[in-house]
Design a protein around this motif. Structure first.
Motif, mmCIF file in Angstrom:
data_model
loop_
_atom_site.group_PDB
_atom_site.id
_atom_site.type_symbol
_atom_site.label_atom_id
_atom_site.label_comp_id
_atom_site.label_asym_id
_atom_site.label_seq_id
_atom_site.Cartn_x
_atom_site.Cartn_y
_atom_site.Cartn_z
ATOM 1 N N LEU A 362 2.509 7.227 3.215
ATOM 2 C CA LEU A 362 3.654 6.460 3.736
ATOM 3 C C LEU A 362 4.192 5.476 2.711
ATOM 4 O O LEU A 362 5.362 5.085 2.777
ATOM 5 C CB LEU A 362 3.257 5.682 5.001
ATOM 6 C CG LEU A 362 2.835 6.483 6.227
ATOM 7 C CD1 LEU A 362 2.562 5.535 7.390
ATOM 8 C CD2 LEU A 362 3.881 7.514 6.613
ATOM 9 N N TYR A 363 3.340 5.040 1.788
ATOM 10 C CA TYR A 363 3.720 3.970 0.869
ATOM 11 C C TYR A 363 3.501 4.380 -0.584
ATOM 12 O O TYR A 363 2.548 3.934 -1.234
ATOM 13 C CB TYR A 363 2.933 2.689 1.177
ATOM 14 C CG TYR A 363 3.140 2.184 2.576
ATOM 15 C CD1 TYR A 363 4.325 1.577 2.954
ATOM 16 C CD2 TYR A 363 2.142 2.320 3.534
ATOM 17 C CE1 TYR A 363 4.523 1.116 4.246
ATOM 18 C CE2 TYR A 363 2.330 1.861 4.832
ATOM 19 C CZ TYR A 363 3.522 1.258 5.179
ATOM 20 O OH TYR A 363 3.713 0.812 6.460
ATOM 21 N N PRO A 364 4.365 5.247 -1.134
ATOM 22 C CA PRO A 364 4.308 5.483 -2.583
ATOM 23 C C PRO A 364 4.712 4.206 -3.313
ATOM 24 O O PRO A 364 5.262 3.280 -2.700
ATOM 25 C CB PRO A 364 5.336 6.599 -2.797
ATOM 26 C CG PRO A 364 6.296 6.445 -1.655
ATOM 27 C CD PRO A 364 5.481 5.951 -0.496
ATOM 28 N N ASP A 365 4.431 4.132 -4.602
ATOM 29 C CA ASP A 365 4.850 2.962 -5.373
ATOM 30 C C ASP A 365 6.359 2.777 -5.218
ATOM 31 O O ASP A 365 7.131 3.743 -5.241
ATOM 32 C CB ASP A 365 4.494 3.137 -6.846
ATOM 33 C CG ASP A 365 2.986 3.050 -7.086
ATOM 34 O OD1 ASP A 365 2.261 2.761 -6.108
ATOM 35 O OD2 ASP A 365 2.546 3.273 -8.224
ATOM 36 N N THR A 366 6.764 1.532 -5.057
ATOM 37 C CA THR A 366 8.157 1.219 -4.708
ATOM 38 C C THR A 366 8.741 0.248 -5.726
ATOM 39 O O THR A 366 7.986 -0.475 -6.400
ATOM 40 C CB THR A 366 8.200 0.624 -3.273
ATOM 41 O OG1 THR A 366 9.537 0.640 -2.786
ATOM 42 C CG2 THR A 366 7.672 -0.796 -3.245
#
Length: 471
Positions: A362-366
């Motif tokens: 749900l949380y790839p690097d952003t």
């Protein structure tokens, strides 16, 4: 023979939920200006809302934690002489916000981490170059201090906020009012929609239109367009019969849409909020009471309807939190700040998961708060992907970083920060002793203020006892 009936997607069960009443921002007089902007801008520290103000334009900035009823005397950011039409937080400094106004100017403001005692009236820099009202501003996604503004004079101007000067002026490209502007992921291209019914992809440094499509939506009402992560363009607009419509286009082949879907019949312009990490686009119509969301994928029909968040109250505007401001421990993938007539209501979008562990999928690097380029590097033709950060440990906002404006002209020998003095001659001997004196004066003033605050607090406590009848 097995046949898959339901499309597999980890976002199929995303649901929206409003926060509890005590976590809303109450008693805010939201602007009544008839302009199709979102009226709200959010980052991991603050929420900013354009408000009604007499004698000019103003917006309110609240720390995210300052929920509940807002004091009617809460300080505003007031510097414009006409209504504010758009606001946008700098992606590389959470304390810097830009505002655009009917007074033809763009102003950039430094917001302190503490709540100021009085209205903020002095911007860091005022950018003047438009001859009519400025309705759109948007920061460059990867280059430091590059800001774009679009006005009623059909001009696009790119500014270097760090020097207060124009970098580029894009004229003779739009024959009518510009409805919206959006950068691509690296900031190498722009997409614009216009009242002349054209969608244009522009290379700002070459100052040329690289792709163009007339009437992707045949209706006369305003269109919106945003870039997707893959470089496609997602648009919203109206059919000839005034039905709302969405489309997905490839700029390399603008003639045929990748996808085109009719939605419903309504007057409200659909504002698209795109999340590149999940490839979900959220559609919020002004005057609607719902948020529809779709997933964009590489398989037909390419734009997949997920669900709708519905409520009773219509929305006056909407703010969209960057990914680094979300609560990863609760599987929150988006947070909206819905503006009502007198309040702001956060709405949380969540993916239901049983595990409390960090969800990598749900949380790839952003994109984080560090710029990948300086303004001069970008202007010279260099492009770069955003500098990414991991959300595994949760994101902690950086402390207040001051935006320094260095104007490139001989008149900009600014006096040092401190009490204003009249200089009959140029003070060349402003040396270390006088700087130390100033610092000492600041320390003594701080002690005085702290002592007065303690005295006020004691008096308030005494007054409270008297009014309660306990004294």
């Amino acid at each position: 023979m097995s046949r898959r009936v339901v499309r597999q997607s980890k976002f199929r069960h995303v649901f929206g939920q409003p926060v509890k009443a005590d976590q809303m921002y109450e008693d805010i007089r939201v602007s009544k200006v008839t302009w199709d902007s979102s009226f709200c801008a959010v980052n991991p520290k603050f929420v900013a809302i354009i408000v009604e103000a007499g004698g000019g334009g103003a917006f309110m900035v609240l720390p995210l934690a300052k929920t509940g009823r807002v004091d009617k005397n809460h300080p505003l950011v007031t510097g414009h002489t006409a209504p504010v039409l758009d606001i946008d937080w700098c992606p590389h400094n959470d304390n810097v916000i830009a505002s655009a106004s009917e007074d033809t100017t763009v102003m950039v403001w430094q917001i302190p981490d503490y709540v100021p005692m009085r209205n903020i009236t002095e911007p860091i820099v005022t950018l003047e170059g438009h001859s009519k009202r400025v309705g759109i501003i948007t920061w460059h996604p990867t280059a430091r201090n590059v800001l774009l503004s679009a006005g009623g004079d059909n001009l696009l101007i790119l500014w270097n906020v760090g020097t207060g000067e124009m970098l580029l002026t894009l004229d003779d490209m739009h024959g009518d009012l510009i409805y919206n502007v959006c950068w691509n992921r690296t900031g190498s291209l722009l997409v614009t929609t216009c009242k002349d019914k054209h969608v244009r992809v522009i290379d700002p440094r070459k100052q040329q239109v690289v792709a163009e499509r007339f009437a992707p939506h045949e209706g006369m009402r305003p269109m919106r367009a945003v870039f997707t992560r893959e470089g496609h363009i997602f648009t919203t607009g109206f059919t000839r019969m005034s039905q709302r419509e969405l489309g997905l286009w490839d700029p390399a082949n603008f003639e045929e849409p990748i996808a085109l879907q009719e939605m419903d019949t309504s007057n409200g312009v659909l504002l698209p909020f795109y999340d590149p990490d999940s490839s979900i686009v959220y559609l919020c119509g002004k005057g609607d009471s719902s948020i529809r969301y779709f997933e964009i994928t590489a398989e037909a029909p390419y734009v997949h309807y997920l669900s709708t968040y519905s409520s009773k109250e219509p929305q006056r505007g909407m703010g969209f939190m960057p990914k680094r401001g979300l609560d990863v421990s609760k599987c929150e993938i988006a947070r909206f700040f819905k503006l009502h007539e007198r309040k702001c209501e956060p709405i949380v979008m969540t993916v239901p998961r049983k595990s409390d562990l960090f969800q990598d999928d749900l949380y790839p690097d952003t994109p984080g708060p560090e710029p990948a380029l300086e303004a001069a590097e970008w202007l010279a033709g260099k492009d770069a992907e955003p500098v990414l950060v991991s959300l595994r440990e949760g994101y902690v906002p950086l402390k207040n970083r001051e935006l320094k404006v260095t104007r490139k002209n001989i008149l900009d020998n600014k006096p040092p920060v401190g009490p204003r003095r009249s200089h009959s001659t140029c003070d060349a001997n402003f040396s270390r002793p006088s700087l130390e004196d100033l610092l000492e004066e600041i320390r003594s003033l701080r002690q005085t203020v702290q002592a007065q605050e303690k005295r006020i607090s004691d008096l308030e406590n005494k007054l409270c006892k008297f009014t309660n009848g306990t004294a």
